[in-house]
Scaffold this motif. Structure first.
Motif, PDB file in Angstrom:
ATOM      1  N   ASP A  16       0.805  -1.283  -0.172  1.00  0.00           N
ATOM      2  CA  ASP A  16       0.280  -0.262   0.390  1.00  0.00           C
ATOM      3  C   ASP A  16       0.868   1.384  -0.133  1.00  0.00           C
ATOM      4  OD1 ASP A  16      -2.355  -1.488   0.056  1.00  0.00           O
ATOM      5  OD2 ASP A  16      -2.729  -1.497   1.790  1.00  0.00           O
ATOM      6  N   LEU A  17       2.229   1.211   0.422  1.00  0.00           N
ATOM      7  CA  LEU A  17       3.062   2.268   0.321  1.00  0.00           C
ATOM      8  C   LEU A  17       3.239   2.243  -1.243  1.00  0.00           C
ATOM      9  CD1 LEU A  17       4.983   1.315   3.361  1.00  0.00           C
ATOM     10  CD2 LEU A  17       3.580   2.735   3.682  1.00  0.00           C
ATOM     11  N   SER A  18       4.109   4.174  -0.650  1.00  0.00           N
ATOM     12  CA  SER A  18       3.910   4.563  -2.619  1.00  0.00           C
ATOM     13  C   SER A  18       5.542   3.828  -2.569  1.00  0.00           C
ATOM     14  CB  SER A  18       4.058   5.665  -2.959  1.00  0.00           C
ATOM     15  OG  SER A  18       4.879   6.670  -2.513  1.00  0.00           O
ATOM     16  N   GLU A  19       5.433   4.053  -3.720  1.00  0.00           N
ATOM     17  CA  GLU A  19       7.068   3.440  -4.303  1.00  0.00           C
ATOM     18  C   GLU A  19       8.221   4.277  -3.601  1.00  0.00           C
ATOM     19  OE1 GLU A  19      10.109   2.878  -8.464  1.00  0.00           O
ATOM     20  OE2 GLU A  19       8.287   2.554  -8.211  1.00  0.00           O
ATOM     21  N   LEU A  20       7.888   5.859  -3.732  1.00  0.00           N
ATOM     22  CA  LEU A  20       8.232   6.872  -3.274  1.00  0.00           C
ATOM     23  C   LEU A  20       8.703   6.826  -1.642  1.00  0.00           C
ATOM     24  CD1 LEU A  20      10.302   9.418  -3.242  1.00  0.00           C
ATOM     25  CD2 LEU A  20       7.557  10.352  -3.018  1.00  0.00           C
ATOM     26  N   LYS A  26      13.912   2.642   2.778  1.00  0.00           N
ATOM     27  CA  LYS A  26      15.109   2.121   2.666  1.00  0.00           C
ATOM     28  C   LYS A  26      16.491   2.830   3.191  1.00  0.00           C
ATOM     29  CE  LYS A  26      17.801  -1.318   0.783  1.00  0.00           C
ATOM     30  NZ  LYS A  26      18.468  -2.030   2.196  1.00  0.00           N
ATOM     31  N   ASP A  27      16.354   4.145   1.953  1.00  0.00           N
ATOM     32  CA  ASP A  27      17.147   5.809   2.205  1.00  0.00           C
ATOM     33  C   ASP A  27      17.713   6.105   3.703  1.00  0.00           C
ATOM     34  OD1 ASP A  27      17.525   5.872  -0.655  1.00  0.00           O
ATOM     35  OD2 ASP A  27      16.460   7.517  -0.606  1.00  0.00           O
ATOM     36  N   LEU A  28      16.668   5.559   4.233  1.00  0.00           N
ATOM     37  CA  LEU A  28      16.875   5.355   6.439  1.00  0.00           C
ATOM     38  C   LEU A  28      17.461   5.017   6.319  1.00  0.00           C
ATOM     39  CD1 LEU A  28      16.444   7.298   8.331  1.00  0.00           C
ATOM     40  CD2 LEU A  28      13.818   6.408   9.256  1.00  0.00           C
TER      41      LEU A  28
END
Length: 170
Positions: A16-20, A26-28
């Motif tokens: 349900d989460l957007s790719e962004l 993942k970046d965090l």
């Protein structure tokens, strides 16, 4: 997986989460995983804090890891990291909803729910509740003996009611 189990409980789904949003998580995670081994460890947290000019001792770092480490392994993988971040967000959103409800009952905007606030609510809904019952309810919930219900007491009382409704023990 742990994330799937937690997602089912909290109605959270990575899909349900957007790719962004997934990329940001993942970046965090990668930023916290200072050695790039795919796991956040107490040493990773201490290194990040040191880089930011702060000190984190072993006990503090281990306590932070334990919050997101359901397996008790002393490390947090990406899946558990996401579950922890998403659950905290879901809890925060639910608390905001409860706070809005609390504010709606606190019609005189004192930061506490008074017996008069509850009597007003009962009158609006037409419920068959006496003033004495309201006073007893406030007395049972009020832990500070101020004759009112603060937000913390309100949340604790709702948890007790929900547990009782679910048939759980207090």
């Amino acid at each position: 997986s742990v994330l799937n189990q937690i997602s089912q409980i909290t109605n959270i789904n990575m899909a349900d989460l957007s790719e962004l949003e997934q990329t940001k998580l993942k970046d965090l995670f990668d930023r916290l995983d200072s050695d790039g081994d795919g796991l956040i460890t107490p040493d990773d947290l201490k290194a990040l804090c040191a880089e930011a000019g702060n000190e984190l001792d072993d006990e503090q770092a281990e306590a932070l890891i334990a919050r997101a480490d359901p397996d008790g392994e002393g490390t947090v993988n990406f899946e558990n990291f996401c579950a922890c971040v998403l659950i905290r967000g879901a809890i925060r959103r639910r608390l905001l909803v409860l706070y809005q409800l609390f504010k709606e009952i606190d019609t005189d905007d004192t930061g506490c729910i008074s017996p008069d606030n509850l009597k007003e609510l009962v009158a609006q809904t037409g419920a068959d509740v006496t003033d004495e019952q309201i006073d007893e309810l406030v007395g049972a919930i009020d832990q500070t003996d101020e004759g009112t219900i603060n937000f913390k007491e309100f949340v604790v009382a709702l948890i007790v009611v929900l547990k009782a409704a679910a048939g759980e023990e207090e």
